[in-house]
Write an enzyme that holds these catalytic residues in place. Structure first.
Site, PDB file in Angstrom:
ATOM      1  N   ARG A   1       0.809  -1.236   0.000  1.00  9.02           N
ATOM      2  CA  ARG A   1       0.000   0.000   0.000  1.00  9.02           C
ATOM      3  C   ARG A   1       0.834   1.274   0.000  1.00  9.02           C
ATOM      4  NH1 ARG A   1      -2.778  -3.301   3.359  1.00  9.02           N
ATOM      5  NH2 ARG A   1      -4.498  -4.301   2.286  1.00  9.02           N
TER       6      ARG A   1
ATOM      7  N   LYS B   1       4.086  11.462 -11.309  1.00  9.95           N
ATOM      8  CA  LYS B   1       3.199  10.635 -12.137  1.00  9.95           C
ATOM      9  C   LYS B   1       3.881   9.305 -12.372  1.00  9.95           C
ATOM     10  CE  LYS B   1       0.865  13.954 -15.107  1.00  9.95           C
ATOM     11  NZ  LYS B   1       0.651  14.264 -16.532  1.00  9.95           N
TER      12      LYS B   1
ATOM     13  N   GLU C   1      12.598  18.169 -25.299  1.00 10.72           N
ATOM     14  CA  GLU C   1      11.779  18.533 -24.119  1.00 10.72           C
ATOM     15  C   GLU C   1      12.368  19.772 -23.433  1.00 10.72           C
ATOM     16  OE1 GLU C   1       8.900  17.218 -23.239  1.00 10.72           O
ATOM     17  OE2 GLU C   1       8.870  15.133 -23.941  1.00 10.72           O
TER      18      GLU C   1
ATOM     19  N   LYS D   1       9.959  22.479 -14.773  1.00 10.44           N
ATOM     20  CA  LYS D   1       8.974  21.441 -14.425  1.00 10.44           C
ATOM     21  C   LYS D   1       8.609  21.527 -12.941  1.00 10.44           C
ATOM     22  CE  LYS D   1       7.054  17.029 -14.994  1.00 10.44           C
ATOM     23  NZ  LYS D   1       7.000  15.742 -15.633  1.00 10.44           N
TER      24      LYS D   1
ATOM     25  N   GLU E   1      -2.574  18.630 -12.550  1.00  8.82           N
ATOM     26  CA  GLU E   1      -2.888  18.991 -13.924  1.00  8.82           C
ATOM     27  C   GLU E   1      -4.299  19.528 -14.093  1.00  8.82           C
ATOM     28  OE1 GLU E   1      -1.819  15.946 -16.739  1.00  8.82           O
ATOM     29  OE2 GLU E   1      -1.197  17.498 -18.136  1.00  8.82           O
TER      30      GLU E   1
ATOM     31  N   ARG F   1      -0.334  22.964 -15.189  1.00  8.85           N
ATOM     32  CA  ARG F   1       0.533  21.838 -15.582  1.00  8.85           C
ATOM     33  C   ARG F   1       0.361  21.461 -17.054  1.00  8.85           C
ATOM     34  NH1 ARG F   1       2.272  16.549 -11.881  1.00  8.85           N
ATOM     35  NH2 ARG F   1       3.502  15.523 -13.494  1.00  8.85           N
TER      36      ARG F   1
ATOM     37  N   ASN G   1       2.430  20.404 -21.828  1.00  7.08           N
ATOM     38  CA  ASN G   1       1.948  19.621 -22.954  1.00  7.08           C
ATOM     39  C   ASN G   1       2.146  20.314 -24.298  1.00  7.08           C
ATOM     40  OD1 ASN G   1       0.948  17.025 -22.917  1.00  7.08           O
ATOM     41  ND2 ASN G   1      -1.078  17.712 -23.589  1.00  7.08           N
TER      42      ASN G   1
ATOM     43  N   HIS H   1       2.695  18.434 -27.539  1.00  6.66           N
ATOM     44  CA  HIS H   1       2.359  17.033 -27.287  1.00  6.66           C
ATOM     45  C   HIS H   1       1.028  16.598 -27.917  1.00  6.66           C
ATOM     46  CE1 HIS H   1       5.756  17.193 -24.629  1.00  6.66           C
ATOM     47  NE2 HIS H   1       5.584  15.959 -24.224  1.00  6.66           N
TER      48      HIS H   1
ATOM     49  N   HIS I   1       1.770  13.321 -29.615  1.00  3.31           N
ATOM     50  CA  HIS I   1       1.190  12.013 -29.266  1.00  3.31           C
ATOM     51  C   HIS I   1       0.525  11.373 -30.488  1.00  3.31           C
ATOM     52  CE1 HIS I   1       0.925  13.288 -24.765  1.00  3.31           C
ATOM     53  NE2 HIS I   1       2.008  12.574 -24.995  1.00  3.31           N
TER      54      HIS I   1
ATOM     55  N   HIS J   1       9.907   9.510 -28.377  1.00  8.49           N
ATOM     56  CA  HIS J   1       8.917  10.472 -27.896  1.00  8.49           C
ATOM     57  C   HIS J   1       9.365  11.917 -28.153  1.00  8.49           C
ATOM     58  CE1 HIS J   1       5.993  12.414 -25.292  1.00  8.49           C
ATOM     59  NE2 HIS J   1       6.998  12.979 -24.634  1.00  8.49           N
TER      60      HIS J   1
END
Ligand SMILES: NC(=O)c1ccc[n+]([C@@H]2O[C@H](COP(=O)([O-])OP(=O)(O)OC[C@H]3O[C@@H](n4cnc5c(N)ncnc54)[C@H](O)[C@@H]3O)[C@@H](O)[C@H]2O)c1
Ligand SMILES: [Zn+2]
Length: 380
Positions: free
Chosen positions: A134, A156, A198, A240, A250, A254, A258, A261, A265, A278
């Protein structure tokens, strides 16, 4: 080496430390050359005394390259558990296999995991730490540029499903992020350049000085000059950490991370996640986002030219075949779409952004076609 940017990197080798503070966690991101060699000391200080049982999660390749300084720093070497390299191993089955190994090796609630690797190892280990008994503590030890400037920071964690990337996961912040910039020396050049896309993104959205530094020092940065790279990593981490500190989940700000992106993506999906890294897809996506920003008057022609020139300077970006309409259709499944509204990040000059919700498919098709025309011109 001489730097002609106005943000000359410090000559000292002292590590930089950047704080990230959110409602659920507060921790340091330490960046410097050779940090793995003093890891035990650093962890002992961080945990305020005795170390618990330590487990390293890594891949055989990364362990082969970087175990020496890490192991040598410990008086009692940590237990190592392995995961094969590659995005295809970022799945729930790997988490179960790693958890089983942890349990058999006697990991308990007090144990500490160290994620030594790129974004794949970092995302999986973070998720494993979030759910093992947990929730246990972990530290990110990112070894790719992408992981140092992006994926290791912000809490994340997760894995992919066949149905899509990162669809299973949780927020679970590390106790600290320790980025040893020496590890970047063994990165394949394409991985370094992809990570730099990035960093360019961070410059465009938030830090005009970083943008200028990258404009003025491409040779040193691309050659992997340690001081120049450390300067780029530190500035990108600051962007960041600052953004995540203001908006952990987000809900707003945040989203600026993106930039590039939305179509990035879509390009990854259209090319089966195989042809482009990426960061390379984000490079093309950022070019398209710059065209949208230009069409909306958010950047001048001169600013757009500078952004696109910088992206291409840190290329080459591999070309691919796709129809603009197909790419735009693929953006509709982007997770960032909320209640049918597409949040789209525009560059606002260099170093700032604007989030808009009314970018139409037709506008995106125009921008994607401009990007594809540029790709054709460059390839011709
Ligand atoms: N959690 C987040 O916020 C976040 C953000 C961005 C991306 N990501 C995730 O990050 C992942 C991509 O990360 P990545 O680009 O680091 O890829 P990666 O982890 O697959 O690493 C790329 C390759 O480099 C190798 N490698 C790693 N370090 C090395 C070193 N020092 N020397 C030589 N080789 C080395 C790896 O074995 C691998 O083959 C994706 O799964 C993506 O979804 C997560
Ligand atoms: Zn990205």
């Amino acid at each position: 080496m001489r730097y002609d940017g106005d943000t000359v990197p410090p000559q000292s080798t002292r590590p930089a430390s950047i704080s990230l503070t959110t409602p659920s966690a507060s921790y340091e991101i330490v960046i410097g050359a050779g940090l793995l060699a003093s890891l035990e000391k650093c962890l002992t200080k961080l945990l305020g005394g005795n170390l618990p049982r330590v487990f390293v999660v890594t891949s055989p390749e990364i362990w082969g390259l970087w175990s020496q300084p890490l192991s040598a720093s410990f008086s009692d070497p940590p237990t190592v558990i392995f995961l094969p390299s590659g995005e295809r191993h970022k799945r729930l089955a790997s988490v179960e296999a790693l958890a089983q190994q942890l349990a058999l090796a006697g990991a308990d609630r007090d144990s500490l995991l160290l994620a030594l690797g790129g974004g794949v190892i970092g995302d999986i280990t973070g998720f494993l730490a979030a759910i093992y008994m947990r929730g246990i503590r972990y530290i990110q030890l990112p070894t790719t540029l992408l992981a140092q400037v992006d994926s290791a920071i912000g809490g994340k964690t997760g894995v992919n499903l066949l149905a899509g990337k990162n669809l299973i996961g949780s927020f679970h912040h590390p106790l600290a992020v320790i980025a040893d910039t020496n590890t970047l020396a063994t990165l394949p050049p394409a991985e370094l350049r992809a990570g730099l896309q990035e960093a360019i993104k961070s410059g465009v959205i938030y830090d005009a000085k970083l943008f200028r530094f990258m404009e003025q020092n491409p040779d040193a940065i691309l050659a992997g000059d340690p001081a120049a790279l450390t300067r780029v990593v530190t500035a990108s981490v600051r962007v960041k950490a600052d953004v995540v500190s203001k908006d952990e989940r987000e809900s707003g700000l945040r989203m600026v991370l993106n930039f590039g992106h939305t179509l990035g993506h879509a390009i990854e999906a259209a090319t089966g996640y195989k042809k482009l890294l990426h960061g390379q897809a984000v490079g093309w996506g950022s070019i398209a986002a710059t065209y949208v920003s230009l069409a909306r008057g958010a950047v001048t022609q001169k600013e757009a030219d500078r952004i696109i020139a910088l992206i291409l300077r840190y290329g080459p970006l591999p070309s691919f075949t796709a129809k603009a309409e197909k790419l735009v259709a693929l953006t509709s499944s982007d997770k960032k779409n909320r209640s049918g509204r597409r949040a789209y990040v525009l560059a606002k000059g260099i170093g700032a952004t604007e989030i808009v919700y009314d970018v139409t498919d037709a506008e995106l098709v125009v921008a994607a076609n401009e990007m594809l025309a540029l790709m054709k011109k460059l390839g011709a």
